[in-house]
Design an enzyme around this catalytic site. Structure first.
Site, PDB file in Angstrom:
ATOM      1  N   PHE A   1      80.666   8.879  45.200  1.00 61.03           N
ATOM      2  CA  PHE A   1      79.954   8.251  46.316  1.00 61.03           C
ATOM      3  C   PHE A   1      80.520   8.648  47.667  1.00 61.03           C
ATOM      4  O   PHE A   1      80.156   8.072  48.686  1.00 61.03           O
ATOM      5  CB  PHE A   1      79.977   6.723  46.164  1.00 61.03           C
ATOM      6  CG  PHE A   1      79.342   6.259  44.886  1.00 61.03           C
ATOM      7  CD1 PHE A   1      77.964   6.294  44.724  1.00 61.03           C
ATOM      8  CD2 PHE A   1      80.119   5.817  43.820  1.00 61.03           C
ATOM      9  CE1 PHE A   1      77.368   5.894  43.535  1.00 61.03           C
ATOM     10  CE2 PHE A   1      79.539   5.409  42.627  1.00 61.03           C
ATOM     11  CZ  PHE A   1      78.164   5.451  42.480  1.00 61.03           C
TER      12      PHE A   1
ATOM     13  N   CYS B   1      72.281  16.139  49.481  1.00 59.32           N
ATOM     14  CA  CYS B   1      72.116  15.106  48.455  1.00 59.32           C
ATOM     15  C   CYS B   1      70.857  14.255  48.564  1.00 59.32           C
ATOM     16  O   CYS B   1      70.153  14.073  47.573  1.00 59.32           O
ATOM     17  CB  CYS B   1      73.329  14.190  48.467  1.00 59.32           C
ATOM     18  SG  CYS B   1      74.839  15.104  48.217  1.00 59.32           S
TER      19      CYS B   1
END
Ligand code: UGA
Length: 462
Positions: A163, A276
């Site tokens: 993350f 992403c």
């Protein structure tokens, strides 16, 4: 982690693998990590003084740990065979041809990595799927590994998505909000989870979330989809603010103080970029299409549509303000990376905005503190293979050269140095009327207007 040092390896020496291994080594004196990549040039760069990309604080850790507990290698057999635990951090780009092109995920690298692991593993391994993958990839991975395993070798597969964000990767890894680990509900998988938890020894147990494999894979896609959705939501409100005389930054503050909403990721601008968000949204959308979830598909598609719209809208504002006449005019482009503190330009809004302007005949003078000339030209040429870029694009090494004698400044990345521009001096060296189009809420508009600039800043009164 019985052996000391505990040998791990990471397949893929990119933006995820290297920072992750660097911080694991920094925090675990008893781990030996080898980062493998098939790309010899990239591995050579990691071993050199000139690292392949810029990421704050990464260089310091590499210098401290390289050749002590952190190694870089192109020897697949040795890297895999020596390791007890293997991170898969290879790229999972969007498919470019065939069914699902532009949406589905190309799993070629995941599969070839799995085959390589099976081929070279002579002992049991824990396989940690860190690359962002379509949900259920872990079971496919297991199938390929099992089908190709050496006799008596077993693999335990865990999902452990990443993350961290670029530009703050090291900070995020050192102090993560949470670590997610997915695994099967079997005794051996639970044992493997305990080993992986030990690797994250600096993370509070309460922040480690364990789930089943598919939840873990879907958590990753969901987190990025939610973040991207917030950016598109605030950008949608920016457009409403502009036509009504409201100010999107005041709105962001006004809603962000509601603890249920929170203040982060409410920065209106020229839309999200990076490798992403769009890729993971497409990944999610494609999955939903696969399962025929029409309404869900439409819902998430709108986040991407809004993002494209935001970039185009910014260009339309430039054209409107400059009387639709930018042909042959020098335009200063400040910032090309997809966000500050990174040299990464992948899917940067700056690529698309520059491309629109090139097609309008403008002369762009581009400056970015970290993105290289080679990368910038490659990104632009990819969109316009038939245009002779040399005639229309110059990449310069400082903001001053970019701004000098330009008709307009576009701020496309939120680099801190653009906040410190001396607006009065800037005004003097530009053609008049002098325009600033602030795509990142960097400039003090009031001051700029006082000096004489014509300005536009996303989501603020025109
Ligand atoms: C994103 C996620 O934030 C990470 O949690 C995740 O691990 C990562 O993707 C990944 O999947 O690898 P990243 O793309 O590196 O990280 O950067 P972000 O900080 O999320 O920014 C993405 C884009 O959104 C940038 O272009 C940024 O300028 C834009 N953005 C962000 C806004 O336009 N407004 C905001 O308020 C925040």
């Amino acid at each position: 982690m019985e052996k000391k040092p505990y040998p791990i390896c990471c397949l893929g020496a990119g933006y995820v693998g290297v920072p992750t291994m660097a911080v694991i080594c920094e925090k675990n004196p008893d781990i030996k990590a080898t980062v493998f990549d098939v790309d010899e040039k990239r591995i050579a760069a990691w071993k050199s003084e000139n690292l392949p990309f810029y990421e704050p604080d990464l260089e310091d850790i590499i210098k401290a740990k390289r050749d002590k507990s952190l190694f870089f290698s192109t020897d697949a057999e040795k890297s895999i065979n020596e390791a007890d635990l293997i991170y898969i951090c290879v790229g999972t780009p969007t498919k470019t041809t065939g069914i699902g092109a532009g949406m589905g995920t190309n799993l070629t690298y995941i599969e070839s990595t799995a085959r390589m692991i099976a081929k070279y593993s002579k002992t049991n391994k824990i396989i940690v799927e860190k690359s962002t993958v379509p949900v259920q990839t872990s079971s496919y991975l297991e199938k390929v590994l099992k089908a190709n395993a050496q006799p008596n070798v077993t693999f335990e597969i865990l999902s452990n998505p990443e993350f961290m964000a670029e530009g703050s990767a090291i900070r995020d890894l050192r102090k993560p909000d949470r670590v997610v680990i997915g695994g099967k509900d079997t005794e051996s998988a639970q044992k493997a989870i305990e080993i992986l938890k030990k690797i994250y020894c600096w993370v509070d147990d309460k922040q480690i979330v364990t789930t089943n494999l598919f939840s873990s894979e879907l958590i990753k896609l969901t987190a990025n989809a939610f973040l991207a959705q917030r950016v598109s939501s605030i950008n949608a409100i920016a457009e409403v603010a502009e036509v009504t005389g409201a100010n999107v930054h005041e709105i962001a503050r006004g809603i962000g103080l509601d603890s249920r909403i929170g203040p982060k990721f409410l920065g209106a601008g020229i839309g999200f970029g990076g490798s992403c968000f769009q890729k993971d949204l497409f990944n999610l959308i494609y999955l939903c299409e696969w399962f025929n979830l029409k309404e869900v598909v439409a819902y998430w598609k709108q986040v991407v549509i809004m993002n494209d719209h935001q970039r185009k809208r910014f260009v339309m504002k430039i054209l409107n303000k400059m009387f639709n006449n930018i042909t042959s005019k020098k335009i200063s482009v400040l910032g090309f990376a997809f966000k500050k503190d990174t040299s990464d330009t992948r899917e940067s809004p700056a690529i698309y905005i520059s491309d629109y302007l090139i097609k309008e005949g403008a002369h762009l003078s581009i400056y970015d503190p970290k993105a290289t000339k080679e990368t910038i030209l490659r990104d632009l040429q990819a969109l316009t293979p038939n245009v002779n870029l040399e005639k229309q694009v110059t990449v310069v090494s400082n903001a001053q050269d970019s701004i000098k004698e330009s008709h307009a400044i576009l701020i496309l990345t939120d680099w801190d140095e653009f906040k410190e521009l001396n607006l009065a001096e800037t005004y003097k060296i530009m053609e008049k009327p002098a325009y600033i189009f602030d795509g990142r809420n960097v400039i003090d508009q009031k001051e700029a207007r006082k000096i004489g600039f014509e300005t536009y800043s996303v989501g603020t009164p025109l």
